[in-house]
Design a protein around this motif. Structure first.
Motif, PDB file in Angstrom:
ATOM      1  N   TYR A 159      37.958  50.274  39.280  1.00  0.00           N
ATOM      2  CA  TYR A 159      38.678  49.289  39.199  1.00  0.00           C
ATOM      3  C   TYR A 159      36.692  48.156  39.124  1.00  0.00           C
ATOM      4  O   TYR A 159      36.527  47.722  38.118  1.00  0.00           O
ATOM      5  N   ASP A 160      35.824  48.881  39.586  1.00  0.00           N
ATOM      6  CA  ASP A 160      34.303  48.440  38.990  1.00  0.00           C
ATOM      7  C   ASP A 160      33.982  49.029  37.579  1.00  0.00           C
ATOM      8  O   ASP A 160      33.786  47.880  37.042  1.00  0.00           O
ATOM      9  N   ARG A 161      34.468  49.862  37.653  1.00  0.00           N
ATOM     10  CA  ARG A 161      34.449  50.370  35.723  1.00  0.00           C
ATOM     11  C   ARG A 161      34.883  49.175  34.535  1.00  0.00           C
ATOM     12  O   ARG A 161      34.680  49.123  33.992  1.00  0.00           O
ATOM     13  N   ILE A 198      32.765  46.578  31.700  1.00  0.00           N
ATOM     14  CA  ILE A 198      33.779  46.923  30.814  1.00  0.00           C
ATOM     15  C   ILE A 198      34.141  45.549  30.429  1.00  0.00           C
ATOM     16  O   ILE A 198      34.140  45.093  29.006  1.00  0.00           O
ATOM     17  N   CYS A 199      34.980  45.129  30.830  1.00  0.00           N
ATOM     18  CA  CYS A 199      36.554  44.225  30.373  1.00  0.00           C
ATOM     19  C   CYS A 199      35.927  42.152  30.831  1.00  0.00           C
ATOM     20  O   CYS A 199      36.416  41.506  29.768  1.00  0.00           O
ATOM     21  N   ASP A 200      35.097  42.179  31.387  1.00  0.00           N
ATOM     22  CA  ASP A 200      34.592  40.909  31.883  1.00  0.00           C
ATOM     23  C   ASP A 200      33.609  41.436  32.726  1.00  0.00           C
ATOM     24  O   ASP A 200      32.524  41.079  33.396  1.00  0.00           O
ATOM     25  N   PRO A 201      32.047  41.395  32.207  1.00  0.00           N
ATOM     26  CA  PRO A 201      31.082  42.115  32.069  1.00  0.00           C
ATOM     27  C   PRO A 201      29.971  40.615  32.840  1.00  0.00           C
ATOM     28  O   PRO A 201      29.890  40.620  33.691  1.00  0.00           O
ATOM     29  N   LEU A 202      30.439  38.857  31.652  1.00  0.00           N
ATOM     30  CA  LEU A 202      30.002  37.911  32.517  1.00  0.00           C
ATOM     31  C   LEU A 202      29.758  37.728  33.403  1.00  0.00           C
ATOM     32  O   LEU A 202      29.683  37.313  34.435  1.00  0.00           O
ATOM     33  N   HIS A 203      31.446  38.063  34.597  1.00  0.00           N
ATOM     34  CA  HIS A 203      31.988  37.861  35.885  1.00  0.00           C
ATOM     35  C   HIS A 203      31.603  38.501  36.583  1.00  0.00           C
ATOM     36  O   HIS A 203      32.039  38.811  38.175  1.00  0.00           O
ATOM     37  N   TYR A 204      30.977  40.133  36.137  1.00  0.00           N
ATOM     38  CA  TYR A 204      30.501  41.692  37.206  1.00  0.00           C
ATOM     39  C   TYR A 204      30.047  40.680  38.745  1.00  0.00           C
ATOM     40  O   TYR A 204      30.284  41.610  39.240  1.00  0.00           O
ATOM     41  N   ALA A 205      28.821  40.111  38.271  1.00  0.00           N
ATOM     42  CA  ALA A 205      27.758  40.369  39.888  1.00  0.00           C
ATOM     43  C   ALA A 205      28.077  39.210  40.436  1.00  0.00           C
ATOM     44  O   ALA A 205      28.148  39.808  41.902  1.00  0.00           O
ATOM     45  N   THR A 206      29.418  38.458  39.875  1.00  0.00           N
ATOM     46  CA  THR A 206      30.460  37.230  41.243  1.00  0.00           C
ATOM     47  C   THR A 206      31.391  38.333  41.251  1.00  0.00           C
ATOM     48  O   THR A 206      32.115  37.743  42.714  1.00  0.00           O
TER      49      THR A 206
END
Length: 307
Positions: free
Chosen positions: A120-122, A126-134
């Motif tokens: 899930y983390d990967r 990779i698929c939604d990097p812009l929202h990864y931090a949130t």
């Protein structure tokens, strides 16, 4: 089948991996070496992630939890086997056997849940990097790990209670090196048809649920990689998933073969060897797979050695 008094059997005998006396010390040396490498390798991974600020990310938080679980998984079975070899004893009490089943199935299934969480983390990275931090923040990471522990603990309680309520009238010899569900159920003089059905249905949900989630996650990741125009970016994204995929294949390949078959098809000699793979070999190899293929971990380890 007639249900008889379960107090007839007061202990079980673990035959181990071989009945040949000449093999015992060889097995002791091999498993002691694997156990030491497991504890040292996974402890180094945990320590490196803890002391290196660059590794304070969700991916390495999950990796440190996986290393902790791998130490626990091997510690549940191997020390008892080593002690039996040294002491020349094969006995294990009923209570210790059922406790071992609970611990093994809770920790073993936690391994699969952590592999699913890491997928899930990967996927988000990779698929939604812009929202990864949130999306994958610290609170979410702790929640995912805590919920996973709760689910696998309830699953393990079910299996432990289910085996402890069966009648064991003899023989009491377990053709294995630890207490596990299939060989123990074959010793029961109770009707185990309902138990087999519960193991298959509930076990399928617990084991195959995370497995299917991993497959769907990597299918989405593969589609995202194929859409990338940069070869370098595609290679970098794939390299972060390669180690995880290697562990997934090793773990699920042996677990599915071991538990998703009718009890009548079990072969004691062959299945004991297969169980060594997921209970001892894979946990030992995990830190080497992740560190040797990961530049960040190798760089952190090099800096730690220099210090």
């Amino acid at each position: 089948m007639e249900r008889r008094n379960s107090t007839v059997v007061t202990e079980f005998l673990l035959l181990g991996l071989s009945n040949v006396p000449e093999h015992q010390m060889v097995l002791f040396g091999v498993f002691l070496t694997m156990y030491i490498f497991n504890v040292l390798g996974n402890s180094i991974i945990i320590t490196i992630i803890r002391v290196e600020p660059q590794l304070h990310t969700p991916m390495y938080f999950f990796l440190s939890n996986l290393s902790f679980v791998d130490i626990c998984l091997t510690s549940i079975t191997v020390p008892k086997m080593l002690a039996n070899i040294i002491l020349g004893s094969k006995s294990i009490s009923l209570v210790s056997c059922f406790v071992q089943i609970f611990l093994f199935h809770s920790v073993g299934n936690m391994d699969s849940f952590l592999l699913a969480v890491m997928a899930y983390d990967r996927y988000i990275a990779i698929c939604d990097p812009l929202h990864y931090a949130t999306v994958v923040n610290k609170r979410r990471c702790i929640q995912l790990v805590a919920i996973s522990w709760l689910v696998v603990s309830l699953h393990a309680v079910l299996f432990a209670v289910m085996t402890s309520t069966l009648s064991y009238c003899g023989p009491n010899t377990i053709h294995h090196f630890f207490c596990d569900l299939p060989p123990l159920m074959k010793l029961s003089c109770s009707d185990i048809s309902t138990n087999e059905l519960i193991v298959f249905i509930e076990g399928s949900l617990i084991v195959m649920g995370p497995c299917l989630f991993i497959l769907f996650s990597y299918a989405a990741i593969l589609m995202a990689l194929l859409k990338m125009h940069s070869v370098e970016g595609r290679y970098k994204a794939f390299s972060t998933c390669a180690s995880h995929l290697t562990v997934v294949v090793m773990f699920y390949g042996t677990v599915i073969f071991m538990y998703f078959r009718p009890l009548s098809s079990y072969s004691f000699d062959y299945d004991r060897v297969v169980s060594v793979m997921y209970s001892a070999v894979t946990p030992m190899l995990n830190p080497f797979i992740y560190s040797l293929r990961n530049k960040e971990v190798k760089g952190a380890l090099y800096r730690a050695i220099r210090r």
